[in-house]
Design an enzyme around this catalytic site. Structure first.
Site, PDB file in Angstrom:
ATOM      1  N   ASN A 105       0.688  -1.177  -0.047  1.00  0.00           N
ATOM      2  CA  ASN A 105       0.069  -0.019   0.090  1.00  0.00           C
ATOM      3  C   ASN A 105       0.823   1.151  -0.029  1.00  0.00           C
ATOM      4  O   ASN A 105       1.996   1.272   0.368  1.00  0.00           O
ATOM      5  CB  ASN A 105      -0.985   0.125   1.267  1.00  0.00           C
ATOM      6  CG  ASN A 105      -1.791   1.129   1.318  1.00  0.00           C
ATOM      7  OD1 ASN A 105      -2.364   1.342   0.374  1.00  0.00           O
ATOM      8  ND2 ASN A 105      -1.917   1.853   2.371  1.00  0.00           N
ATOM      9  N   HIS A 140       0.692   5.158   1.425  1.00  0.00           N
ATOM     10  CA  HIS A 140       0.127   6.231   2.062  1.00  0.00           C
ATOM     11  C   HIS A 140       0.802   7.311   2.206  1.00  0.00           C
ATOM     12  O   HIS A 140       2.030   7.644   2.346  1.00  0.00           O
ATOM     13  CB  HIS A 140      -0.010   5.475   3.548  1.00  0.00           C
ATOM     14  CG  HIS A 140      -0.694   6.402   4.671  1.00  0.00           C
ATOM     15  ND1 HIS A 140      -2.091   6.257   4.694  1.00  0.00           N
ATOM     16  CD2 HIS A 140      -0.296   7.135   5.551  1.00  0.00           C
ATOM     17  CE1 HIS A 140      -2.593   7.125   5.378  1.00  0.00           C
ATOM     18  NE2 HIS A 140      -1.520   7.615   6.100  1.00  0.00           N
ATOM     19  N   ASP A 189      -0.940  -5.245   6.587  1.00  0.00           N
ATOM     20  CA  ASP A 189      -1.386  -6.256   7.347  1.00  0.00           C
ATOM     21  C   ASP A 189      -2.580  -6.230   7.631  1.00  0.00           C
ATOM     22  O   ASP A 189      -3.441  -5.481   7.079  1.00  0.00           O
ATOM     23  CB  ASP A 189      -0.409  -6.433   8.505  1.00  0.00           C
ATOM     24  CG  ASP A 189      -0.461  -5.284   9.497  1.00  0.00           C
ATOM     25  OD1 ASP A 189      -1.505  -4.234   9.095  1.00  0.00           O
ATOM     26  OD2 ASP A 189       0.412  -5.076  10.323  1.00  0.00           O
ATOM     27  N   GLY A 213      -4.176  -4.498  10.219  1.00  0.00           N
ATOM     28  CA  GLY A 213      -4.430  -3.283  10.612  1.00  0.00           C
ATOM     29  C   GLY A 213      -4.671  -2.269   9.599  1.00  0.00           C
ATOM     30  O   GLY A 213      -4.412  -2.361   8.428  1.00  0.00           O
TER      31      GLY A 213
HETATM   32  C1  GRF Z   1      -2.396   8.912  -3.176  1.00  0.00           C
HETATM   33  O1  GRF Z   1      -2.202  10.232  -2.461  1.00  0.00           O
HETATM   34  C2  GRF Z   1      -2.350   7.640  -2.039  1.00  0.00           C
HETATM   35  O2  GRF Z   1      -1.407   8.061  -1.335  1.00  0.00           O
HETATM   36  C3  GRF Z   1      -3.713   8.030  -1.303  1.00  0.00           C
HETATM   37  O3  GRF Z   1      -4.583   8.416  -2.287  1.00  0.00           O
HETATM   38  C4  GRF Z   1      -3.814   8.984  -3.468  1.00  0.00           C
HETATM   39  C5  GRF Z   1      -4.219   8.349  -4.834  1.00  0.00           C
HETATM   40  O4  GRF Z   1      -3.741   8.926  -5.851  1.00  0.00           O
HETATM   41  N1  GRF Z   1      -3.963   6.796  -0.648  1.00  0.00           N
HETATM   42  P1  GRF Z   1      -3.899   8.160  -7.389  1.00  0.00           P
HETATM   43  O5  GRF Z   1      -5.378   7.492  -7.336  1.00  0.00           O
HETATM   44  O6  GRF Z   1      -2.885   7.074  -7.330  1.00  0.00           O
HETATM   45  O7  GRF Z   1      -3.590   9.448  -8.374  1.00  0.00           O
END
Ligand code: GRF
Length: 203
Positions: A116, A118, A150, A152
Site C-alpha cells: 500500500n 500512504h 497487514d 491493521g
Molecule cells: C495517493 O495520495 C495515495 O497515497 C492515497 O490516495 C492517492 C491516490 O492517488 N492513498 P492516485 O489515485 O494514485 O492518483
C-alpha cells in the site's frame, strides 16, 4: 496467486493494482512495469465503475475489472477479486488510492503480496486525510510510505519512505501534490525491492 514466493527474487512477476480513483500511482507503476515486460502490471481492479484508473488500464490493454463493493458486500468483492487474481496468475497486489479496507482473512492469506501507499510518514497520521492532519499538527515535514499490508489500517511493515518539506503557506492541495510526486517515484522503487527479495515481509 501465483508463482513467486515473497522474500525471494522474482525474475518474472504479474502485478495487479487496486485503485478507486484517478490512478496516477497506477500510471507510474505501469510506466515502470509495462505490459509485456518480465515484471508487468497486468490487471487493475476498482470498486468504482467510473474510476479514471479503469479507463487508463483499458486504454493500455490491461485486464480491467470493476467489482462492486456495496455496504456489507466485502465478502462478495473479495471472492470475485480472489478469482480474478487467480485467473490472472497475479504475484503481487499494489493498493494505490484504494479506498476500501480488506478483511483480515484476505490480507493474512496474502501477507507479503499486498503493498500500500500512504501519503504520510507512518506511523504518523494513519487513516484518512493525513495531509490535512500533518498541516494541522504544525509538522515541518511529511512524505509517503510504502508498506506491506497487514490486518491493521496503515500498520504493516514499512518498505520505503520519502520525506518532503512542509513549506510556509502550504495548503492541503500543495502539500498533497508534493507528496504525490514523491509517491510516483517511490512506489515503483519499493516494488522493485520486494520483487528482488531485498525487502522481506517480516510480520
Ligand atoms: C495517493 O495520495 C495515495 O497515497 C492515497 O490516495 C492517492 C491516490 O492517488 N492513498 P492516485 O489515485 O494514485 O492518483
Amino acid at each position: 496467486m501465483a508463482n513467486w514466493t515473497p522474500g525471494t527474487r522474482a525474475r518474472r512477476a504479474r502485478i495487479a493494482v487496486f485503485a478507486s480513483g484517478r490512478g496516477s500511482n497506477l500510471g507510474s507503476l505501469m510506466s515502470a512495469y509495462p505490459r509485456g515486460a518480465d515484471r508487468a502490471v497486468a490487471m487493475v481492479i476498482s470498486d468504482q465503475a467510473a474510476a479514471p484508473a479503469l479507463e487508463r488500464a483499458r486504454k493500455a490493454g490491461l485486464a480491467a475489472y470493476h467489482i462492486q463493493f456495496p455496504k456489507g458486500g466485502r465478502e462478495a468483492f473479495e471472492r470475485q477479486a480472489a478469482g480474478a487474481l487467480a485467473i490472472g496468475e497475479i504475484d503481487l497486489v499494489c493498493l494505490a488510492g484504494f479506498m476500501r479496507i480488506l478483511s483480515a482473512e484476505f490480507v493474512r492469506e496474502r501477507f507479503g503480496r499486498i503493498l500500500n501507499v500512504h501519503p504520510a510518514l507512518l506511523p504518523e497520521f494513519p487513516g484518512l486525510d493525513p495531509q490535512r492532519r500533518a498541516l494541522q499538527a504544525g509538522a515541518r515535514a511529511s512524505g509517503c510510505t510504502i508498506h506491506f499490508v497487514d490486518e491493521g489500517i496503515d500498520t504493516g511493515p514499512i518498505i520505503a519512505q520519502a520525506r518532503v518539506p512542509i513549506l510556509p503557506g502550504d495548503s492541503e492541495a500543495t502539500l498533497s501534490e508534493r507528496i504525490l510526486a514523491a509517491e510516483h517515484r517511490l512506489y515503483p522503487m519499493a516494488v522493485g525491492l520486494v520483487l528482488d527479495g531485498i525487502s522481506r515481509p517480516v510480520p
